[in-house]
Design an enzyme around this catalytic site. Structure first.
Site, mmCIF file in Angstrom:
data_model
loop_
_atom_site.group_PDB
_atom_site.id
_atom_site.type_symbol
_atom_site.label_atom_id
_atom_site.label_comp_id
_atom_site.label_asym_id
_atom_site.label_seq_id
_atom_site.Cartn_x
_atom_site.Cartn_y
_atom_site.Cartn_z
ATOM 1 N N HIS A 278 27.505 16.299 32.990
ATOM 2 C CA HIS A 278 28.655 17.385 32.774
ATOM 3 C C HIS A 278 28.322 19.021 32.155
ATOM 4 O O HIS A 278 28.958 19.301 32.155
ATOM 5 C CB HIS A 278 29.936 17.952 33.233
ATOM 6 N N ASP B 293 33.043 12.064 29.727
ATOM 7 C CA ASP B 293 33.136 11.243 31.134
ATOM 8 C C ASP B 293 31.373 11.244 32.524
ATOM 9 O O ASP B 293 30.961 12.366 31.722
ATOM 10 C CB ASP B 293 34.065 11.610 32.518
ATOM 11 N N GLU B 294 31.100 10.285 32.132
ATOM 12 C CA GLU B 294 29.664 10.274 33.222
ATOM 13 C C GLU B 294 28.740 10.328 33.164
ATOM 14 O O GLU B 294 27.628 11.246 33.983
ATOM 15 C CB GLU B 294 30.222 11.310 35.076
ATOM 16 N N SER B 295 28.252 10.335 32.021
ATOM 17 C CA SER B 295 27.056 10.457 31.029
ATOM 18 C C SER B 295 25.993 9.610 31.768
ATOM 19 O O SER B 295 25.678 8.280 31.268
ATOM 20 C CB SER B 295 27.149 10.772 29.662
ATOM 21 N N HIS B 296 25.784 9.968 33.437
ATOM 22 C CA HIS B 296 25.091 8.439 33.579
ATOM 23 C C HIS B 296 23.804 8.834 32.882
ATOM 24 O O HIS B 296 22.779 7.326 33.456
ATOM 25 C CB HIS B 296 24.689 8.813 34.963
#
Ligand code: ACM
Length: 501
Positions: free
Chosen positions: A240, A303-306
């Site tokens: 993000h 979050d969501e550190s894909h």
């Protein structure tokens, strides 16, 4: 007294009334810090509600017949820093509290039980009848927060202040600001000025974005503090982070040339977790924001550190935890951070993965509950909702209310639950009015999940008390969603222009 939200721990009515009128005055303990300000706040809110100006701590009070006394008390009956007791008799209202914070919570209760309508037939001058009795109250959960995403769309200082006013009325004690994301960086960092010059220049949909100067951020912090609410700043990383990486490409770790992004996808950006410059940058950001933030928390997102490799992600959160601690703060992060070997003082904000929350318990760490399918304010009420998303669930007003935070995840002991927070993501909203449509009335229900014990909560009873909030919401010009599940009370005073800007 039956319309209070959140419902107090104990209410013992004595079936008489205190007559509030022009011969009532407010007094407060004057040696204790902050009590006089709480009294002034009450006077201002009574003026806003019924257009009656009460004096505060005026010694020349010859005509005073009845008093409201806000008293600093060290009584052992007041356990916990937000615990208060209200004693209402025919002659006086006594609010006992150990701290100004507790007195402020008690004042919210008092605001709610002052009736809108005076009884003009009884006396020569209008008199507002407050039912007598005793209220013993304290919160069930220590942390009761809202979150506003000012990154996907920017919200002005004025819009944030109004949200603070509304949350404080329902005894929230924290507002988490999601200050950075792929689409925007929203707080001035003096040592890295391009973050706002470039990273703050747009938002979802390609609007002009915006950011808070440090002075404006400090103004929000101080405004919240006057209502005994903490601001929890969040800089979301290592994912993000597109807006930061567009501003300073040296931070970028996804191998692509970053460009301003105005869409709604997630999970494509990452910092370069193996570069010292990135940690020097984070040190500057955490230092500057922490210096402006009196509360104990700094939220690092996580979050969501894909597109961050798992080992790099773990290395990152462990290293950033040290930076946050160096600047005197407790780290908070979305539940993914608990994959790291973190200190027990760090806090997991559970939104999605139970396993991560259970890993927090193994570490002895505390958890803020924000399960997306129950507590996300940006989820649509139903398929007809004008704003919002539904990837986690549709969340009608009853679904939002009917659950028990302390029991939400099996295997989490009560002492690990720090509290509850209701996040409002802003992909689909860009104005104060749209914010209010998603937040209200559900945010009112979350206040009760945070404050009121499970034994005292009941949907059928809450529904009636929620219906009674309509006059307040209308007076505050809140664009709440008029859910058909609720038989909303009509305000008799909506035409009376007593709200000032
Ligand atoms: C989140 O909703 N990505 C925390």
């Amino acid at each position: 007294m039956e319309s209070m939200v959140p419902k107090p721990l104990e209410v013992i009515p004595t079936h008489s009334a205190f007559g509030l009128n022009q011969y009532t005055a407010i007094y407060t303990s004057q040696t204790a810090n902050g009590f006089e300000e709480v009294g002034q706040f009450l006077a201002d809110k009574i003026k806003d509600k019924i257009n009656l100006r009460l004096s505060v701590n005026e010694s020349d009070a010859g005509s005073v017949e009845r008093i409201i006394y806000i008293n600093q008390s060290d009584s052992t009956a007041l356990d916990g820093k937000e615990s208060y007791q209200l004693y209402i008799t025919k002659d006086s209202v006594i609010l006992n509290a150990k701290t100004a914070e507790a007195a402020f919570r008690g004042v919210q209760t008092l605001r709610q039980i002052v009736p809108e309508i005076s009884n003009d037939t009884l006396t020569e001058h209008p008199m507002w009848l407050i039912p007598t009795g005793k209220i013993i109250d304290r919160p069930n959960l220590e942390y009761r927060g809202g979150m506003l995403d000012v990154a996907r769309h920017f919200f002005t200082v004025k819009e944030v202040k109004k949200y603070i006013d509304l949350l404080a009325y329902y005894k929230y004690n924290a507002l988490h600001l999601h200050l950075s994301d792929d689409q925007g960086w929203r707080i001035e960092i003096k040592s890295w000025p391009k973050l706002t010059e470039i990273g703050g220049s747009t938002e979802v949909g390609g609007g002009e974005g915006g950011f808070y100067t440090q002075e404006e951020y400090a103004e929000i912090v101080s405004y919240a503090l006057k209502q005994h609410m903490l601001i929890i700043p969040e800089i979301d990383m290592p994912g993000h982070t597109n807006a930061a990486s567009v501003s300073y490409p040296i931070l970028n770790g996804n191998g692509k040339t970053p460009k301003l992004y105005t869409g709604m996808r997630v999970g494509f950006s990452t910092f370069d977790t193996r570069k010292d410059t990135v940690y020097a940058f984070i040190d500057d950001v955490v230092r500057e924001i922490s210096a402006l933030t009196p509360g104990p928390f700094f939220h690092i997102g996580g979050d969501e550190s894909h597109v961050t490799k798992k080992k790099d992600y773990i290395y990152f959160v462990e290293r950033v935890e040290k930076i946050v601690q160096k600047h005197g703060k407790r780290m908070v992060g979305w539940d993914e951070i608990m994959q790291g070997d973190l200190d027990k003082t760090s806090v997991a904000q559970h939104w999605n993965t139970e396993k991560n929350a259970l890993m927090a318990v193994e570490k002895g760490a505390q958890i803020i509950l924000s399960p997306a399918k129950k507590a996300y304010l940006d989820m649509q009420y139903d398929s007809l909702s004008k704003h919002g998303l539904h990837w986690a669930a549709y969340i009608p007003v009853d679904t939002a209310y009917i659950w028990t935070p302390k029991k939400f995840i099996a295997g989490i002991p009560e002492e690990n639950i720090l509290g509850i927070e209701a996040p409002l993501w802003s992909e689909t909203i860009s104005t104060g009015s749209e914010l209010e449509y998603l937040a209200f009335p559900r945010a009112i229900g979350y206040s009760e999940l945070g404050w009121t014990t499970a034994e005292n909560r009941d949907w059928e009873n809450y529904k009636i008390r929620l219906a009674d909030q309509a006059p307040f919401l209308e007076r505050m010009e809140v664009n709440y969603y008029p859910s058909k599940l609720i038989d909303w009370k009509k305000s008799k005073h909506t035409e009376r222009p007593i709200l000032k800007d």
